[in-house]
Enzyme design. Structure first.
Site, PDB file in Angstrom:
ATOM      1  N   ARG A 176     -53.632  -8.882  41.425  1.00 46.44           N
ATOM      2  CA  ARG A 176     -53.910  -7.871  42.449  1.00 46.44           C
ATOM      3  C   ARG A 176     -52.968  -6.666  42.326  1.00 46.44           C
ATOM      4  O   ARG A 176     -52.528  -6.088  43.309  1.00 46.44           O
ATOM      5  CB  ARG A 176     -53.824  -8.476  43.857  1.00 46.44           C
ATOM      6  CG  ARG A 176     -54.801  -9.614  44.088  1.00 46.44           C
ATOM      7  CD  ARG A 176     -56.251  -9.146  43.928  1.00 46.44           C
ATOM      8  NE  ARG A 176     -57.177 -10.282  44.099  1.00 46.44           N
ATOM      9  CZ  ARG A 176     -57.687 -11.003  43.103  1.00 46.44           C
ATOM     10  NH1 ARG A 176     -57.371 -10.710  41.841  1.00 46.44           N
ATOM     11  NH2 ARG A 176     -58.521 -11.992  43.319  1.00 46.44           N
ATOM     12  N   SER A 226     -60.764 -11.181  51.112  1.00 45.30           N
ATOM     13  CA  SER A 226     -59.639 -12.113  51.272  1.00 45.30           C
ATOM     14  C   SER A 226     -58.448 -11.380  51.877  1.00 45.30           C
ATOM     15  O   SER A 226     -58.011 -10.355  51.349  1.00 45.30           O
ATOM     16  CB  SER A 226     -59.247 -12.715  49.926  1.00 45.30           C
ATOM     17  OG  SER A 226     -60.311 -13.473  49.393  1.00 45.30           O
ATOM     18  N   GLU A 296     -52.958  -9.354  51.346  1.00 47.96           N
ATOM     19  CA  GLU A 296     -53.596  -8.697  50.215  1.00 47.96           C
ATOM     20  C   GLU A 296     -54.246  -7.383  50.634  1.00 47.96           C
ATOM     21  O   GLU A 296     -54.193  -6.403  49.906  1.00 47.96           O
ATOM     22  CB  GLU A 296     -54.651  -9.614  49.594  1.00 47.96           C
ATOM     23  CG  GLU A 296     -55.377  -9.010  48.406  1.00 47.96           C
ATOM     24  CD  GLU A 296     -56.334  -9.965  47.744  1.00 47.96           C
ATOM     25  OE1 GLU A 296     -57.457  -9.532  47.416  1.00 47.96           O
ATOM     26  OE2 GLU A 296     -55.974 -11.129  47.545  1.00 47.96           O
TER      27      GLU A 296
END
Length: 301
Positions: A176, A226, A296
């Protein structure tokens, strides 16, 4: 104090569009966010350079917005210019096994384009919401694949108006993460290197991944995907579910009963509702399991 009339005049001169006080809730997958003071859409590199350079010259705050699929924007909105790409930035072309794609292209559209040319490698990305630019920025991934597996180079514009291209080794891809998280450069396009394969097999993989998403993810409610990064040695959704937090609700924000790794907007959720629920989940999981869940989704204040 900056003067946004400068950007409005530039829009009239160069032919791009702008909206005053545009609700950002209309431009995020969470359906959350206050107003953009000036929402600007540019269609080509000339217009983009002009806006970027003028904002820098006049100290006007500038934020680059893709499809808003991984963002939680403040209820107070954003000052200055919120900039989005259209027009030329949605171009896609193919040469042999390589696809060049503008940053504003919908990721699923890129996947179907690859399928139409019997090119494999992007199946994992089918159904991931967001633009190509956002996917590169986050090194988006799913089902064992990531952008770093298929991207070979990325073209960007610096805030000083210079266009440059970074190769894979320069992109600093990690979980990420890409180098663009540490710069102010604006992603313009990316080149993908794929593998020639049977179109029916590619489609079967894409359909399988999409069916898994529909079955397991709460796609019927607005969300930002998410919420938490995968902790070392475990899964965020598993830990949250173990703590009995499925269905936990604060205001209009809820830990999805379908997938605990998602927070969904069940009706007029505010940014503060989501932040409060994120903190509650983090505190509970830390206390009960010892794991700290790192966020995230990106919070824009």
């Amino acid at each position: 104090m900056y003067d946004l009339q400068i950007i409005r005049d530039l829009a009239d001169e160069l032919g791009f569009s702008y909206i005053d006080e545009e609700p950002l809730s209309k431009h995020t997958s969470f359906k959350i966010g206050g107003n953009a003071e000036l929402f600007v859409t540019v269609n080509n590199i000339q217009q983009l350079k002009a806006v970027v350079c003028k904002c820098k010259e006049c100290d006007i705050p500038l934020f680059m917005l893709g499809r808003g699929s991984n963002l939680l924007i403040s209820d107070d909105g954003m000052r200055g210019v919120v900039l989005t790409l259209d027009g030329d930035f949605k171009d896609i072309s193919v040469k042999e096994n390589k696809i060049t794609c503008g940053a504003a292209v919908n990721l699923s559209k890129l996947c179907t384009f690859a399928l139409s040319h019997s090119l494999s490698g992007l199946e994992f990305a089918y159904g991931i919401p967001g633009s190509v630019g956002g996917a590169v920025y986050m090194n988006a991934g799913a089902y064992g694949g990531e952008m770093k597996d298929v991207v070979v180079n990325v073209k960007h514009l610096s805030l000083s108006g210079e266009v440059a291209t970074l190769s894979l080794s320069e992109l600093d891809f990690a979980y990420r993460h890409s180098v663009y998280k540490t710069t102010s450069d604006i992603i313009l396009s990316a080149e993908f290197e794929l593998t020639l394969a049977d179109a029916d097999e590619i489609k079967a993989k894409m359909d399988d991944f999409m069916n898994r998403r529909k079955t397991k993810q709460p796609l019927e409610f607005p969300s930002a995907g998410s919420v938490f990064k995968r902790p070392e040695g475990n899964f965020a959704g598993t830990l949250i579910e173990q703590c009995g937090l499925k269905g936990k609700t604060i205001g209009g924000a809820q830990v999805s009963p379908k997938h605990a790794g998602f927070i969904v907007n069940i009706g007029d959720a505010t940014c503060e509702d989501v932040l409060s629920l994120i903190k509650f989940v983090q505190d509970t999981v830390k206390t009960e399991t010892g794991y700290f869940l790192e966020r995230e989704i990106i919070h824009i204040k």
